[in-house]
Design a protein around this motif. Structure first.
Motif, PDB file in Angstrom:
ATOM      1  N   TYR A 106     -31.788   5.627 -35.385  1.00 31.72           N
ATOM      2  CA  TYR A 106     -30.614   5.758 -36.457  1.00 31.72           C
ATOM      3  C   TYR A 106     -30.743   4.726 -37.445  1.00 31.72           C
ATOM      4  CZ  TYR A 106     -28.228   8.716 -33.245  1.00 31.72           C
ATOM      5  OH  TYR A 106     -27.938   9.814 -32.432  1.00 31.72           O
ATOM      6  N   ALA A 107     -30.601   4.960 -38.722  1.00 32.49           N
ATOM      7  CA  ALA A 107     -30.684   4.131 -39.805  1.00 32.49           C
ATOM      8  C   ALA A 107     -29.256   4.168 -40.769  1.00 32.49           C
ATOM      9  CB  ALA A 107     -31.996   4.274 -40.763  1.00 32.49           C
ATOM     10  N   LEU A 108     -28.872   2.903 -40.665  1.00 28.47           N
ATOM     11  CA  LEU A 108     -27.685   2.895 -41.811  1.00 28.47           C
ATOM     12  C   LEU A 108     -28.365   2.131 -42.891  1.00 28.47           C
ATOM     13  CD1 LEU A 108     -25.068   1.537 -39.261  1.00 28.47           C
ATOM     14  CD2 LEU A 108     -25.472   3.774 -39.962  1.00 28.47           C
ATOM     15  N   VAL A 109     -27.852   2.751 -43.984  1.00 29.00           N
ATOM     16  CA  VAL A 109     -28.377   2.476 -45.274  1.00 29.00           C
ATOM     17  C   VAL A 109     -27.397   2.122 -46.298  1.00 29.00           C
ATOM     18  CG1 VAL A 109     -30.215   2.750 -47.266  1.00 29.00           C
ATOM     19  CG2 VAL A 109     -30.576   3.802 -45.043  1.00 29.00           C
ATOM     20  N   PHE A 110     -27.591   0.654 -46.968  1.00 26.99           N
ATOM     21  CA  PHE A 110     -26.415   0.366 -47.749  1.00 26.99           C
ATOM     22  C   PHE A 110     -26.826   0.186 -49.115  1.00 26.99           C
ATOM     23  CE2 PHE A 110     -25.584  -0.988 -43.481  1.00 26.99           C
ATOM     24  CZ  PHE A 110     -24.511  -0.517 -43.193  1.00 26.99           C
ATOM     25  N   PRO A 111     -27.053   1.320 -50.047  1.00 28.47           N
ATOM     26  CA  PRO A 111     -27.375   1.130 -51.355  1.00 28.47           C
ATOM     27  C   PRO A 111     -26.348   0.252 -52.283  1.00 28.47           C
ATOM     28  CG  PRO A 111     -26.892   3.357 -51.020  1.00 28.47           C
ATOM     29  CD  PRO A 111     -26.521   2.661 -49.575  1.00 28.47           C
ATOM     30  N   LYS A 112     -26.934  -0.628 -52.862  1.00 33.49           N
ATOM     31  CA  LYS A 112     -25.744  -1.331 -53.901  1.00 33.49           C
ATOM     32  C   LYS A 112     -25.768  -0.931 -55.285  1.00 33.49           C
ATOM     33  CE  LYS A 112     -24.874  -4.076 -50.412  1.00 33.49           C
ATOM     34  NZ  LYS A 112     -23.781  -4.120 -49.811  1.00 33.49           N
ATOM     35  N   GLN A 113     -26.559  -0.174 -55.531  1.00 37.43           N
ATOM     36  CA  GLN A 113     -26.806   0.611 -56.962  1.00 37.43           C
ATOM     37  C   GLN A 113     -26.963   2.227 -56.850  1.00 37.43           C
ATOM     38  OE1 GLN A 113     -26.666  -0.927 -59.992  1.00 37.43           O
ATOM     39  NE2 GLN A 113     -27.026  -3.012 -59.165  1.00 37.43           N
ATOM     40  N   GLN A 114     -26.288   2.666 -57.583  1.00 41.07           N
ATOM     41  CA  GLN A 114     -26.147   4.377 -57.596  1.00 41.07           C
ATOM     42  C   GLN A 114     -27.685   4.890 -57.691  1.00 41.07           C
ATOM     43  OE1 GLN A 114     -23.642   6.550 -57.472  1.00 41.07           O
ATOM     44  NE2 GLN A 114     -25.087   8.277 -57.249  1.00 41.07           N
ATOM     45  N   ALA A 115     -28.585   4.159 -58.351  1.00 40.69           N
ATOM     46  CA  ALA A 115     -29.988   4.729 -58.417  1.00 40.69           C
ATOM     47  C   ALA A 115     -30.555   4.839 -57.203  1.00 40.69           C
ATOM     48  CB  ALA A 115     -30.735   4.009 -59.618  1.00 40.69           C
ATOM     49  N   PHE A 116     -30.124   3.746 -56.273  1.00 36.84           N
ATOM     50  CA  PHE A 116     -30.855   3.887 -54.919  1.00 36.84           C
ATOM     51  C   PHE A 116     -30.367   4.912 -54.025  1.00 36.84           C
ATOM     52  CE2 PHE A 116     -31.118  -1.151 -55.545  1.00 36.84           C
ATOM     53  CZ  PHE A 116     -32.542  -1.044 -55.837  1.00 36.84           C
ATOM     54  N   ALA A 117     -29.154   5.138 -54.216  1.00 34.26           N
ATOM     55  CA  ALA A 117     -28.228   6.147 -53.523  1.00 34.26           C
ATOM     56  C   ALA A 117     -28.966   7.377 -53.794  1.00 34.26           C
ATOM     57  CB  ALA A 117     -26.849   6.183 -53.789  1.00 34.26           C
ATOM     58  N   GLN A 118     -29.193   7.830 -55.033  1.00 35.33           N
ATOM     59  CA  GLN A 118     -29.885   9.080 -55.401  1.00 35.33           C
ATOM     60  C   GLN A 118     -31.187   9.223 -55.036  1.00 35.33           C
ATOM     61  OE1 GLN A 118     -29.355   8.437 -59.671  1.00 35.33           O
ATOM     62  NE2 GLN A 118     -27.558   9.640 -59.836  1.00 35.33           N
ATOM     63  N   GLU A 119     -32.083   8.266 -54.865  1.00 32.83           N
ATOM     64  CA  GLU A 119     -33.257   8.405 -54.339  1.00 32.83           C
ATOM     65  C   GLU A 119     -33.195   8.384 -52.855  1.00 32.83           C
ATOM     66  OE1 GLU A 119     -37.205   9.026 -54.484  1.00 32.83           O
ATOM     67  OE2 GLU A 119     -35.800   8.745 -56.382  1.00 32.83           O
ATOM     68  N   LEU A 120     -32.343   7.835 -52.115  1.00 33.47           N
ATOM     69  CA  LEU A 120     -32.147   7.994 -50.792  1.00 33.47           C
ATOM     70  C   LEU A 120     -32.146   9.607 -50.460  1.00 33.47           C
ATOM     71  CD1 LEU A 120     -30.255   5.296 -49.624  1.00 33.47           C
ATOM     72  CD2 LEU A 120     -32.387   5.671 -48.723  1.00 33.47           C
ATOM     73  N   ASP A 121     -31.413  10.230 -51.177  1.00 34.13           N
ATOM     74  CA  ASP A 121     -30.934  11.565 -51.132  1.00 34.13           C
ATOM     75  C   ASP A 121     -32.110  12.309 -50.999  1.00 34.13           C
ATOM     76  OD1 ASP A 121     -28.318  10.798 -50.759  1.00 34.13           O
ATOM     77  OD2 ASP A 121     -27.765  11.664 -52.978  1.00 34.13           O
ATOM     78  N   GLU A 122     -33.374  11.910 -51.909  1.00 30.86           N
ATOM     79  CA  GLU A 122     -34.397  12.751 -51.959  1.00 30.86           C
ATOM     80  C   GLU A 122     -35.603  12.426 -50.856  1.00 30.86           C
ATOM     81  OE1 GLU A 122     -34.206  15.153 -53.985  1.00 30.86           O
ATOM     82  OE2 GLU A 122     -32.294  14.508 -54.821  1.00 30.86           O
ATOM     83  N   MET A 123     -35.603  11.418 -50.274  1.00 29.96           N
ATOM     84  CA  MET A 123     -36.661  10.640 -49.168  1.00 29.96           C
ATOM     85  C   MET A 123     -36.719  11.556 -47.951  1.00 29.96           C
ATOM     86  SD  MET A 123     -36.452   6.586 -49.762  1.00 29.96           S
ATOM     87  CE  MET A 123     -37.974   6.573 -48.847  1.00 29.96           C
ATOM     88  N   GLU A 124     -35.675  12.205 -47.544  1.00 32.30           N
ATOM     89  CA  GLU A 124     -35.730  12.767 -46.374  1.00 32.30           C
ATOM     90  C   GLU A 124     -36.320  12.013 -45.054  1.00 32.30           C
ATOM     91  OE1 GLU A 124     -38.508  16.530 -46.640  1.00 32.30           O
ATOM     92  OE2 GLU A 124     -37.347  17.060 -48.486  1.00 32.30           O
ATOM     93  N   LEU A 125     -35.284  11.325 -44.931  1.00 29.73           N
ATOM     94  CA  LEU A 125     -35.389   9.912 -43.809  1.00 29.73           C
ATOM     95  C   LEU A 125     -35.283  10.598 -42.390  1.00 29.73           C
ATOM     96  CD1 LEU A 125     -33.574   7.128 -45.412  1.00 29.73           C
ATOM     97  CD2 LEU A 125     -36.088   7.517 -45.346  1.00 29.73           C
ATOM     98  N   GLY A 126     -34.604  11.591 -42.363  1.00 27.78           N
ATOM     99  CA  GLY A 126     -34.333  12.303 -40.883  1.00 27.78           C
ATOM    100  C   GLY A 126     -32.979  13.219 -41.141  1.00 27.78           C
ATOM    101  N   ASP A 127     -32.236  13.449 -40.336  1.00 34.42           N
ATOM    102  CA  ASP A 127     -30.732  14.019 -40.247  1.00 34.42           C
ATOM    103  C   ASP A 127     -30.026  13.271 -41.006  1.00 34.42           C
ATOM    104  OD1 ASP A 127     -31.815  16.376 -39.110  1.00 34.42           O
ATOM    105  OD2 ASP A 127     -31.447  15.544 -37.212  1.00 34.42           O
TER     106      ASP A 127
END
Length: 185
Positions: A106-127
Protein backbone atom coordinates in the motif's frame (compact mmCIF):
# COMPACT_ATOMS: atom_id res chain seq x y z
CA UNK A 1 -9.65 17.03 7.21
CA UNK A 2 -7.74 17.86 10.34
CA UNK A 3 -5.38 14.92 10.87
CA UNK A 4 -3.66 13.34 7.88
CA UNK A 5 -2.54 10.40 10.01
CA UNK A 6 -6.17 9.34 10.37
CA UNK A 7 -7.62 10.45 7.06
CA UNK A 8 -5.87 9.73 3.80
CA UNK A 9 -7.73 10.74 0.64
CA UNK A 10 -4.84 9.51 -1.54
CA UNK A 11 -4.27 5.91 -0.52
CA UNK A 12 -3.52 3.17 -3.05
CA UNK A 13 -3.20 -0.60 -3.05
CA UNK A 14 -0.30 -0.99 -5.47
CA UNK A 15 -0.48 -3.37 -8.37
CA UNK A 16 1.09 -6.79 -7.66
CA UNK A 17 4.76 -6.82 -8.59
CA UNK A 18 5.21 -3.04 -8.35
CA UNK A 19 8.91 -2.23 -8.11
CA UNK A 20 9.20 0.47 -5.44
CA UNK A 21 12.35 1.99 -6.96
CA UNK A 22 10.58 2.26 -10.32
CA UNK A 23 7.57 3.78 -8.56
CA UNK A 24 9.81 6.37 -6.86
CA UNK A 25 11.43 7.23 -10.19
CA UNK A 26 8.03 7.50 -11.88
CA UNK A 27 6.69 9.78 -9.13
CA UNK A 28 9.80 11.97 -9.32
CA UNK A 29 9.61 12.19 -13.12
CA UNK A 30 5.94 13.15 -12.96
CA UNK A 31 6.00 15.49 -9.97
CA UNK A 32 9.21 17.46 -10.55
CA UNK A 33 7.84 19.45 -13.52
CA UNK A 34 4.75 20.28 -11.46
CA UNK A 35 6.91 21.44 -8.56
CA UNK A 36 9.02 23.53 -10.94
CA UNK A 37 5.91 25.16 -12.42
CA UNK A 38 4.54 25.95 -8.95
CA UNK A 39 7.86 27.52 -7.93
CA UNK A 40 8.02 29.58 -11.12
CA UNK A 41 4.50 30.86 -10.44
CA UNK A 42 5.49 31.78 -6.89
CA UNK A 43 8.61 33.62 -8.10
CA UNK A 44 6.47 35.49 -10.64
CA UNK A 45 4.13 36.55 -7.81
CA UNK A 46 7.06 37.90 -5.80
CA UNK A 47 8.37 39.74 -8.88
CA UNK A 48 4.93 41.25 -9.55
CA UNK A 49 4.69 42.40 -5.92
CA UNK A 50 8.08 44.11 -6.17
CA UNK A 51 7.14 45.86 -9.42
CA UNK A 52 3.72 46.87 -8.07
CA UNK A 53 5.27 48.25 -4.89
CA UNK A 54 7.70 50.38 -6.91
CA UNK A 55 4.97 51.60 -9.27
CA UNK A 56 2.62 52.49 -6.41
CA UNK A 57 5.39 54.31 -4.55
CA UNK A 58 6.42 56.16 -7.70
CA UNK A 59 9.97 54.89 -7.42
CA UNK A 60 12.09 53.27 -10.13
CA UNK A 61 11.52 49.58 -10.66
CA UNK A 62 14.25 47.35 -9.24
CA UNK A 63 16.84 46.28 -11.80
CA UNK A 64 17.29 42.87 -10.24
CA UNK A 65 13.61 42.03 -9.83
CA UNK A 66 13.96 38.37 -10.83
CA UNK A 67 16.95 37.84 -8.54
CA UNK A 68 15.08 39.57 -5.70
CA UNK A 69 11.99 37.45 -6.38
CA UNK A 70 14.01 34.21 -6.31
CA UNK A 71 15.57 35.31 -3.02
CA UNK A 72 12.13 36.19 -1.57
CA UNK A 73 10.76 32.80 -2.60
CA UNK A 74 13.76 31.07 -1.01
CA UNK A 75 13.19 32.97 2.24
CA UNK A 76 9.50 32.06 2.09
CA UNK A 77 10.29 28.35 1.67
CA UNK A 78 12.58 28.61 4.69
CA UNK A 79 9.73 30.15 6.68
CA UNK A 80 7.42 27.30 5.66
CA UNK A 81 9.97 24.66 6.63
CA UNK A 82 10.69 26.35 9.97
CA UNK A 83 6.99 26.57 10.81
CA UNK A 84 6.74 30.37 10.59
CA UNK A 85 4.22 30.09 7.72
CA UNK A 86 1.54 27.48 7.23
CA UNK A 87 1.62 27.51 3.43
CA UNK A 88 1.60 24.21 1.63
CA UNK A 89 5.14 23.18 0.71
CA UNK A 90 5.92 22.30 -2.90
CA UNK A 91 6.30 18.58 -2.29
CA UNK A 92 4.54 15.30 -1.84
CA UNK A 93 5.27 12.66 0.75
CA UNK A 94 4.80 8.96 0.12
CA UNK A 95 4.70 6.22 2.73
CA UNK A 96 4.75 2.60 1.59
CA UNK A 97 3.92 -0.45 3.68
CA UNK A 98 3.01 -4.05 3.13
CA UNK A 99 0.41 -6.32 4.65
CA UNK A 100 2.39 -9.25 6.09
CA UNK A 101 -0.63 -11.55 5.86
CA UNK A 102 -1.55 -10.92 2.22
CA UNK A 103 1.70 -9.52 0.84
CA UNK A 104 -0.20 -6.59 -0.69
CA UNK A 105 1.68 -3.30 -0.80
CA UNK A 106 0.00 0.00 0.00
CA UNK A 107 1.06 3.58 -0.65
CA UNK A 108 -0.21 6.58 1.27
CA UNK A 109 0.46 9.75 -0.70
CA UNK A 110 0.26 13.17 0.91
CA UNK A 111 0.15 15.84 -1.83
CA UNK A 112 0.59 19.33 -0.44
CA UNK A 113 -0.56 21.16 -3.57
CA UNK A 114 -3.71 20.68 -5.65
CA UNK A 115 -1.66 20.22 -8.84
CA UNK A 116 0.08 17.19 -7.31
CA UNK A 117 -3.27 15.70 -6.25
CA UNK A 118 -4.68 16.11 -9.75
CA UNK A 119 -1.71 14.36 -11.34
CA UNK A 120 -1.91 11.51 -8.83
CA UNK A 121 -5.44 10.86 -10.03
CA UNK A 122 -4.06 10.22 -13.53
CA UNK A 123 -1.06 8.07 -12.63
CA UNK A 124 -2.84 4.73 -12.09
CA UNK A 125 -0.69 3.69 -9.15
CA UNK A 126 -3.02 0.81 -8.33
CA UNK A 127 -6.43 0.46 -6.72
CA UNK A 128 -7.65 3.70 -5.15
CA UNK A 129 -7.82 2.86 -1.44
CA UNK A 130 -8.47 5.91 0.80
CA UNK A 131 -9.10 5.96 4.53
CA UNK A 132 -11.38 8.24 6.51
CA UNK A 133 -12.37 7.89 10.16
CA UNK A 134 -15.28 10.20 10.92
CA UNK A 135 -15.16 9.61 14.68
CA UNK A 136 -11.77 11.31 14.87
CA UNK A 137 -12.62 14.49 12.98
CA UNK A 138 -15.49 16.94 12.81
CA UNK A 139 -15.94 16.49 9.07
CA UNK A 140 -18.05 13.93 7.24
CA UNK A 141 -16.57 11.37 4.90
CA UNK A 142 -15.82 13.09 1.55
CA UNK A 143 -17.65 12.22 -1.63
CA UNK A 144 -16.05 9.15 -3.16
CA UNK A 145 -14.82 7.71 0.14
CA UNK A 146 -17.53 5.33 1.25
CA UNK A 147 -17.34 2.85 4.11
CA UNK A 148 -17.98 -0.85 3.45
CA UNK A 149 -21.26 -2.11 4.90
CA UNK A 150 -22.10 1.39 6.13
CA UNK A 151 -19.53 1.31 8.95
CA UNK A 152 -17.17 4.23 9.49
CA UNK A 153 -13.52 4.15 10.37
CA UNK A 154 -12.66 1.23 8.10
CA UNK A 155 -10.89 1.00 4.81
CA UNK A 156 -13.25 0.57 1.89
CA UNK A 157 -12.83 -2.59 -0.10
CA UNK A 158 -11.75 -2.60 -3.74
CA UNK A 159 -14.27 -1.07 -6.08
CA UNK A 160 -16.28 0.56 -3.28
CA UNK A 161 -14.98 4.08 -3.95
CA UNK A 162 -15.95 6.60 -6.57
CA UNK A 163 -13.53 9.06 -8.15
CA UNK A 164 -10.63 10.24 -5.95
CA UNK A 165 -11.40 13.02 -3.53
CA UNK A 166 -9.83 16.34 -4.38
CA UNK A 167 -9.02 18.96 -1.79
CA UNK A 168 -7.96 22.58 -1.82
CA UNK A 169 -4.84 23.69 -0.01
CA UNK A 170 -5.45 26.41 2.53
CA UNK A 171 -4.20 29.89 1.87
CA UNK A 172 -0.79 30.85 3.13
CA UNK A 173 -0.79 32.47 6.51
CA UNK A 174 1.65 32.70 9.39
CA UNK A 175 1.33 29.75 11.75
CA UNK A 176 -0.18 30.40 15.16
CA UNK A 177 2.98 29.30 16.96
CA UNK A 178 5.36 31.69 15.17
CA UNK A 179 5.32 35.46 15.38
CA UNK A 180 4.29 37.24 12.18
CA UNK A 181 7.22 38.07 9.96
CA UNK A 182 7.67 40.21 6.88
CA UNK A 183 9.01 38.65 3.73
CA UNK A 184 11.55 40.97 2.12
CA UNK A 185 10.99 41.74 -1.52
Amino acid sequence: MTDLTLNVPHGYRLNPGTDLLDLAARLRETMEPIRDRIEIEQIAEFAAKALDAADLAGTPRPESVIFDAVQAQTVHVGQILSGEHSCAPNMIKVAVTDDPETGEVYALVFPKQQAFAQELDEMELGDYYPYWKEEDVDQPRPTGVSPPNGRTGQRPGPGSCAAPTRWSPRACSPSKSAPPTRTPI
